[in-house]
Scaffold this motif. Structure first.
Motif, PDB file in Angstrom:
ATOM      1  N   GLN A   1     -14.319  11.887   3.994  1.00 23.76           N
ATOM      2  CA  GLN A   1     -13.303  12.020   5.023  1.00 23.76           C
ATOM      3  C   GLN A   1     -12.481  10.741   5.178  1.00 23.76           C
ATOM      4  OE1 GLN A   1     -12.402  15.043   6.162  1.00 23.76           O
ATOM      5  NE2 GLN A   1     -13.378  15.150   8.179  1.00 23.76           N
ATOM      6  N   GLN A   2     -13.127   9.598   5.123  1.00 24.14           N
ATOM      7  CA  GLN A   2     -12.407   8.331   5.273  1.00 24.14           C
ATOM      8  C   GLN A   2     -11.417   8.113   4.139  1.00 24.14           C
ATOM      9  OE1 GLN A   2     -15.135   5.078   5.783  1.00 24.14           O
ATOM     10  NE2 GLN A   2     -15.732   5.690   7.858  1.00 24.14           N
ATOM     11  N   ILE A   3     -11.838   8.353   2.909  1.00 30.89           N
ATOM     12  CA  ILE A   3     -10.942   8.155   1.760  1.00 30.89           C
ATOM     13  C   ILE A   3      -9.779   9.136   1.828  1.00 30.89           C
ATOM     14  CG2 ILE A   3     -10.770   8.311  -0.756  1.00 30.89           C
ATOM     15  CD1 ILE A   3     -13.666   7.270  -0.888  1.00 30.89           C
ATOM     16  N   THR A   4     -10.063  10.383   2.209  1.00 29.79           N
ATOM     17  CA  THR A   4      -8.994  11.374   2.350  1.00 29.79           C
ATOM     18  C   THR A   4      -8.026  10.962   3.453  1.00 29.79           C
ATOM     19  OG1 THR A   4     -10.468  13.147   1.611  1.00 29.79           O
ATOM     20  CG2 THR A   4      -8.472  13.813   2.774  1.00 29.79           C
ATOM     21  N   ALA A   5      -8.550  10.399   4.556  1.00 30.03           N
ATOM     22  CA  ALA A   5      -7.697   9.973   5.664  1.00 30.03           C
ATOM     23  C   ALA A   5      -6.749   8.867   5.228  1.00 30.03           C
ATOM     24  CB  ALA A   5      -8.567   9.499   6.830  1.00 30.03           C
TER      25      ALA A   5
ATOM     26  N   SER B   1       0.438   8.944   2.347  1.00 30.50           N
ATOM     27  CA  SER B   1       1.408   9.971   1.940  1.00 30.50           C
ATOM     28  C   SER B   1       2.562  10.088   2.926  1.00 30.50           C
ATOM     29  CB  SER B   1       0.713  11.331   1.813  1.00 30.50           C
ATOM     30  OG  SER B   1       0.495  11.929   3.087  1.00 30.50           O
ATOM     31  N   LEU B   2       2.400   9.543   4.131  1.00 29.64           N
ATOM     32  CA  LEU B   2       3.448   9.655   5.150  1.00 29.64           C
ATOM     33  C   LEU B   2       4.661   8.787   4.838  1.00 29.64           C
ATOM     34  CD1 LEU B   2       1.224   9.665   8.362  1.00 29.64           C
ATOM     35  CD2 LEU B   2       2.187  11.621   7.142  1.00 29.64           C
ATOM     36  N   GLY B   3       4.509   7.830   3.937  1.00 30.09           N
ATOM     37  CA  GLY B   3       5.634   6.999   3.527  1.00 30.09           C
ATOM     38  C   GLY B   3       6.189   6.166   4.669  1.00 30.09           C
ATOM     39  N   THR B   4       7.504   6.049   4.696  1.00 31.55           N
ATOM     40  CA  THR B   4       8.124   5.173   5.689  1.00 31.55           C
ATOM     41  C   THR B   4       7.967   5.681   7.116  1.00 31.55           C
ATOM     42  OG1 THR B   4      10.237   6.294   5.331  1.00 31.55           O
ATOM     43  CG2 THR B   4       9.824   4.303   4.052  1.00 31.55           C
TER      44      THR B   4
ATOM     45  N   VAL C   1       6.142  14.603  -1.744  1.00 28.26           N
ATOM     46  CA  VAL C   1       6.246  14.154  -3.128  1.00 28.26           C
ATOM     47  C   VAL C   1       7.670  14.371  -3.620  1.00 28.26           C
ATOM     48  CG1 VAL C   1       5.419  14.482  -5.485  1.00 28.26           C
ATOM     49  CG2 VAL C   1       3.824  14.654  -3.574  1.00 28.26           C
ATOM     50  N   ASN C   2       8.244  13.351  -4.190  1.00 25.55           N
ATOM     51  CA  ASN C   2       9.608  13.448  -4.715  1.00 25.55           C
ATOM     52  C   ASN C   2       9.659  14.533  -5.789  1.00 25.55           C
ATOM     53  OD1 ASN C   2      12.133  13.061  -5.876  1.00 25.55           O
ATOM     54  ND2 ASN C   2      12.026  10.848  -5.726  1.00 25.55           N
ATOM     55  N   PRO C   3      10.474  15.604  -5.588  1.00 21.85           N
ATOM     56  CA  PRO C   3      10.516  16.686  -6.581  1.00 21.85           C
ATOM     57  C   PRO C   3      11.179  16.281  -7.893  1.00 21.85           C
ATOM     58  CG  PRO C   3      12.181  17.019  -4.884  1.00 21.85           C
ATOM     59  CD  PRO C   3      11.339  15.857  -4.436  1.00 21.85           C
ATOM     60  N   ASP C   4      11.924  15.204  -7.883  1.00 25.92           N
ATOM     61  CA  ASP C   4      12.586  14.732  -9.110  1.00 25.92           C
ATOM     62  C   ASP C   4      12.565  13.205  -9.119  1.00 25.92           C
ATOM     63  OD1 ASP C   4      14.001  14.445 -11.430  1.00 25.92           O
ATOM     64  OD2 ASP C   4      15.925  15.151 -10.620  1.00 25.92           O
ATOM     65  N   PRO C   5      11.377  12.587  -9.334  1.00 23.86           N
ATOM     66  CA  PRO C   5      11.279  11.125  -9.246  1.00 23.86           C
ATOM     67  C   PRO C   5      12.099  10.392 -10.298  1.00 23.86           C
ATOM     68  CG  PRO C   5       9.267  12.073 -10.132  1.00 23.86           C
ATOM     69  CD  PRO C   5      10.092  13.223  -9.648  1.00 23.86           C
ATOM     70  N   LEU C   6      12.481  11.086 -11.353  1.00 26.92           N
ATOM     71  CA  LEU C   6      13.299  10.455 -12.392  1.00 26.92           C
ATOM     72  C   LEU C   6      14.771  10.859 -12.242  1.00 26.92           C
ATOM     73  CD1 LEU C   6      10.960  10.850 -15.503  1.00 26.92           C
ATOM     74  CD2 LEU C   6      11.222   8.882 -13.989  1.00 26.92           C
TER      75      LEU C   6
ATOM     76  N   MET D   1       0.813  -1.219   0.000  1.00 26.22           N
ATOM     77  CA  MET D   1       0.000   0.000   0.000  1.00 26.22           C
ATOM     78  C   MET D   1       0.844   1.265   0.000  1.00 26.22           C
ATOM     79  SD  MET D   1      -3.237  -0.768   2.495  1.00 26.22           S
ATOM     80  CE  MET D   1      -2.272  -1.533   3.800  1.00 26.22           C
ATOM     81  N   MET D   2       2.049   1.193   0.565  1.00 23.44           N
ATOM     82  CA  MET D   2       2.849   2.403   0.688  1.00 23.44           C
ATOM     83  C   MET D   2       3.430   2.869  -0.638  1.00 23.44           C
ATOM     84  SD  MET D   2       2.212   3.163   3.651  1.00 23.44           S
ATOM     85  CE  MET D   2       3.206   4.634   3.765  1.00 23.44           C
ATOM     86  N   THR D   3       3.231   2.111  -1.707  1.00 27.80           N
ATOM     87  CA  THR D   3       3.641   2.601  -3.030  1.00 27.80           C
ATOM     88  C   THR D   3       2.554   3.477  -3.647  1.00 27.80           C
ATOM     89  OG1 THR D   3       2.676   0.725  -4.264  1.00 27.80           O
ATOM     90  CG2 THR D   3       4.917   0.451  -3.403  1.00 27.80           C
ATOM     91  N   SER D   4       1.368   3.480  -3.066  1.00 26.72           N
ATOM     92  CA  SER D   4       0.210   4.126  -3.696  1.00 26.72           C
ATOM     93  C   SER D   4       0.420   5.611  -3.932  1.00 26.72           C
ATOM     94  CB  SER D   4      -1.049   3.913  -2.844  1.00 26.72           C
ATOM     95  OG  SER D   4      -1.325   2.549  -2.689  1.00 26.72           O
ATOM     96  N   TYR D   5       0.933   6.320  -2.930  1.00 31.44           N
ATOM     97  CA  TYR D   5       1.035   7.773  -3.037  1.00 31.44           C
ATOM     98  C   TYR D   5       2.024   8.184  -4.128  1.00 31.44           C
ATOM     99  CZ  TYR D   5       1.080  12.621  -1.465  1.00 31.44           C
ATOM    100  OH  TYR D   5       0.952  13.990  -1.402  1.00 31.44           O
ATOM    101  N   GLN D   6       3.101   7.433  -4.273  1.00 27.11           N
ATOM    102  CA  GLN D   6       4.077   7.746  -5.314  1.00 27.11           C
ATOM    103  C   GLN D   6       3.603   7.300  -6.695  1.00 27.11           C
ATOM    104  OE1 GLN D   6       6.953   9.451  -5.099  1.00 27.11           O
ATOM    105  NE2 GLN D   6       6.577   9.849  -2.939  1.00 27.11           N
ATOM    106  N   ARG D   7       2.793   6.244  -6.740  1.00 27.16           N
ATOM    107  CA  ARG D   7       2.376   5.678  -8.028  1.00 27.16           C
ATOM    108  C   ARG D   7       1.135   6.340  -8.612  1.00 27.16           C
ATOM    109  NH1 ARG D   7       0.235   0.913  -8.603  1.00 27.16           N
ATOM    110  NH2 ARG D   7      -0.441   0.699  -6.447  1.00 27.16           N
TER     111      ARG D   7
END
Length: 815
Positions: A558-562, A568-571, A684-689, A509-515
């Motif tokens: 609210q639940q989906i946003t939560a 988004s908190l990542g590791t 959010v990674n400012p330069d993911p590539l 699940m923790m890949t979701s925010y980046q993907r």
């Protein structure tokens, strides 16, 4: 071999043959395809569009001017680089192929250029061309081991072929007992009872089938193995993609494809004859072979006749081409090419370009998009998974409908060009086609795929607003609870932060925010089945109503946003209830031990290597950097198993920077490009590539003698093989790092060896803290770090000659 080796077309005879073969292999009746399309696969192209693709696939541009309306942004098919490909071919096959391409390799894209010449003249021309081509290539090693070995086990190659995705383009070669489970097709009366269109329900699209019957006579073992390992080096147009095979896998697959009958084959060593080489070179120029096989500049000398002005009833499009190139076109193929040439020129829409791209590169063999594509019924049983409880979602590649609205643009590029993936349980691999071939696709998908949704607005933990800080705390607590076993229990089927789920181990699940894009995520979780029919993921908000009413008052939005905020908190996100971290210490035996997983010392694509001499290191595969070295015990992981979760050194490590180590700097004063840093405010990674933007691309690793891994990656146009071995330094053990460079032309790089409080002990020895590094006698630069005042960085100026070269660096831990 691959989608490129047979023409994009597939003749009707091949389709009938595969139908009969699949009936035997899968134990089910196979109906002939109802589609009259020229190109195979379930594609949406019109006859005019099929003709346009054939014009590109047959490289008509090599001899004609082709306007943009016919070609579009798709890269034309490029013939193999003969300087590389000839090295691994049988000279006898070359003779037969050059004399009569269609006979030696049915359905090849190579036209017959010898016209109405007789058999003897054909053989003489082919002999001279063979001597010339072999003279231009490096020496081909004799495969003595292959020709004399007995009792060779072909099971590994057999399993690879029928699992990683070869079947999608080349068909089933034999039934595999563990895989060949018949997938039932509804009868017409059943379909009617289910309210479906009966004709559509039983229609089986003619699958792609690029035959490989010519392979045993064409390749030597080392030649085929080398090609399978890096196909884009030989065939840059990507019709045969890179399947991310290791060297061992490439060899096993080559052995299987060459088969038992070639075990006693006699390997011919052709010594080029000087007069024949000269005659062959004249033929090479006479037949203008360079227009397809050599550099782009060679095409400038080709005829500048517009293809639209060419006579469509003569020349290549005639059923009797005579002295013109003979592509052995069927009547249907000639018809669609003529339709394309007669059509009113008009630019393709984005959706047209997507459909053409997916058909050209056969993405439709594994993926569904809108109403086209998908795994053919005949091949369905050969898509497998290690997580069977996930159902089809765990074994069939995901739909590409709305993929431009689903994935973050940077992540889509990482999937297409860097081999990024999040489904380790899926046996079928995502091929790599090369940036030059799919570089146009991300932007087109982003324009074409629009999903009506509202982006989720998440709070900032560092906000100065008290109400915003309170909202952040509320959503963080709710998100954690919703994901855990006291809430929606998402962790039952999804890994979390590298920790395995207790039941089904689906996507972390923790890949979701980046993907993912937040708008797509919001729509998907409301109704997963609408986006992926048959998915086992339950609907937690059916009809927009939350099934869990005690969290956030049952407020769906609210639940989906939560949940999105928590992801988004990542590791830094705390584990939800139900996640169990079982720390296991791994030990090293008599051979090196390699473990893959995320780590604070090596990033998300970390690799830990422990050596029997009780010295270990971590390699960040994301950036190609040795990021930590330690002595003593190896690592602690969340549980036993290769690549099963995170790892940390079991002893105090010497930490090194995780930025890319090898780059091309414009000058000595240029700042070193640094790995982007994410914070609570900037999640959010400012330069993911970042690695790719520096020219870096990881290519995997191989295990050599004693289990020592060799990491393979590219930096710009240079291929790098990077390995570390234990070396005795006095009474202690250190590491010798060997970097081998392969370059077509001379080039230059800078290698950042050390950063921090670096001191020079001699011209070649430098030290930081508990680590001494000895470097080669070459140009070095010890300069201040740009980001940390008082620190310095040691750079080596590496001048890479054309061909193969190497350098060594020694790391000595100091107690």
């Amino acid at each position: 071999m691959g989608h490129c080796h047979g023409r994009l077309r597939t003749v009707i005879l091949s389709a009938l043959l595969v139908c009969m073969q699949m009936s035997d292999a899968c134990g089910q009746a196979v109906l002939p395809a109802k589609s009259a399309a020229v190109l195979p696969g379930r594609h949406p192209l019109t006859p005019v569009q099929e003709g346009q693709l054939l014009i590109s696939e047959l490289s008509c541009r090599a001899c004609h001017l082709v306007d943009a309306a016919l070609s579009g942004p798709l890269a034309d098919f490029k013939a193999p680089d003969l300087r590389v490909s000839v090295k691994g071919l049988s000279p006898e096959y070359l003779r037969r192929f050059l004399a009569d391409p269609e006979s030696a390799h049915p359905d090849t894209k190579m036209p017959d250029l010898l016209g109405e010449r007789g058999a003897e003249e054909r053989r003489a021309i082919a002999e001279a061309l063979t001597h010339f081509l072999v003279s231009q290539a490096t020496t081909v090693p004799a495969d003595a081991a292959w020709s004399t070995a007995e009792g060779r086990d072909l099971s590994a190659g057999r399993q690879l072929y029928h699992s990683v995705g070869c079947v999608a383009c080349h068909g089933v070669r034999e039934a595999i007992a563990e895989s060949a489970v018949a997938v039932p097709v509804p009868e017409e009366d059943e379909a009617e009872e289910q309210g479906q269109d009966a004709a559509k329900a039983v229609e089986l699209v003619r699958p792609v089938l690029t035959e490989l019957g010519h392979i045993p006579g064409k390749y030597r073992l080392e030649g085929l193995s080398s090609f399978l390992f890096q196909p884009l080096r030989v065939r840059s147009s990507g019709r045969m993609p890179d399947m991310k095979l290791t060297r061992e896998e490439s060899r096993a697959l080559a052995e299987y494809l060459l088969g038992e009958q070639n075990r006693q084959a006699v390997v011919e060593e052709l010594r080029p004859d000087a007069p024949l080489v000269q005659q062959g070179q004249r033929y090479f120029e006479q037949f203008r072979c360079a227009t397809c096989h050599m550099a782009e500049e060679a095409r400038a000398a080709s005829s500048a006749v517009s293809l639209r002005d060419a006579a469509t009833d003569r020349g290549c499009l005639s059923d009797q081409p005579g002295q013109h190139p003979d592509f052995h076109l069927s009547a249907a193929e000639r018809s669609v090419i003529r339709a394309a040439l007669a059509g009113v020129p008009s630019p393709d829409t984005d959706r047209d370009l997507i459909a053409k791209t997916f058909t050209t590169f056969n993405c439709i063999a594994c993926h569904i998009r809108d109403e086209y594509g998908g795994v053919p019924q005949d091949y369905n049983a050969y898509f497998s998974t290690s997580e069977k409880n996930l159902g089809d979602d765990g074994r069939i590649p995901p739909p590409l409908t709305l993929v431009g609205a689903k994935l973050q643009p940077a992540w889509l590029k990482k999937v297409l060009f860097d081999g990024e993936g999040v489904r380790p349980y899926m046996a079928t691999r995502m091929p790599q086609y090369g940036t030059a071939n799919l570089g146009h696709l991300p932007d087109i998908l982003a324009r074409a795929d629009v999903l009506e949704s509202v982006a989720l607005e998440i709070p900032s933990p560092e906000s100065r607003s008290e109400s915003e800080r309170e909202r952040e705390k509320l959503l963080r607590t709710a998100g954690r609870e919703l994901l855990g076993d006291k809430g929606l229990n998402c962790i039952a089927c999804h890994n979390f932060n590298g920790k395995p789920a207790p039941v089904n181990r689906g996507i972390d699940m923790m890949t979701s925010y980046q993907r993912l894009q937040s708008g797509w995520f919001s729509q998907f979780v409301r109704n997963p089945g609408a986006f992926r029919p048959g998915i086992i993921m339950p609907n937690a908000w059916p009809g927009g109503i939350a099934v869990h009413q005690t969290i956030l008052g049952g407020d769906t939005e609210q639940q989906i946003t939560a949940i999105w905020y928590y992801l988004s908190l990542g590791t830094s996100a705390a584990d939800p209830s139900g996640i169990r971290w079982i720390n296991t210490k791994l030990a090293v035996g008599e051979e090196a031990r390699t473990y893959r997983g995320r780590s604070r010392v090596a990033g998300f694509r970390g690799i830990a290597v422990g050596l029997p001499q009780r010295i270990s290191y971590a390699f960040n595969a994301e950036t190609g950097t040795v990021s930590a070295i330690w002595t003593g015990d190896f690592i602690g992981v969340d549980r036993n198993g290769q690549g099963s979760g995170g790892f940390q050194p079991a002893a105090d490590p010497i930490l090194l920077k995780q930025d890319v180590s090898l780059v091309r700097l414009p000058d000595r004063e240029a700042a070193w490009p640094l790995l982007p840093v994410m914070t609570k405010d900037a999640r959010v990674n400012p330069d993911p590539l970042y690695p790719k933007n520096q020219g870096y691309q990881f290519r995997g690793y191989d295990l050599g003698a004693g289990g020592i891994p060799t990491f393979r990656y590219q930096t710009g146009a240079i291929d790098v093989e990077d390995s570390l071995a234990a070396v005795k330094i006095g009474e202690k053990w250190g590491l010798t790092r060997t970097l081998r460079f392969t370059a077509d032309t001379p080039d230059e790089l800078w290698f950042r060896v050390l950063t921090g409080e670096v001191t020079a002990e001699s011209k070649q020895a430098y030290r930081i803290g508990r680590l001494r590094v000895t470097v080669p006698d070459m140009e070095s630069l010890l300069r201040p770090e740009t980001e940390n005042a008082g620190n310095s960085e040691l750079l080596l100026h590496v001048k890479v000659p054309g061909g193969v070269s190497a350098m060594e660096v020694t790391y000595e831990p100091i107690q």
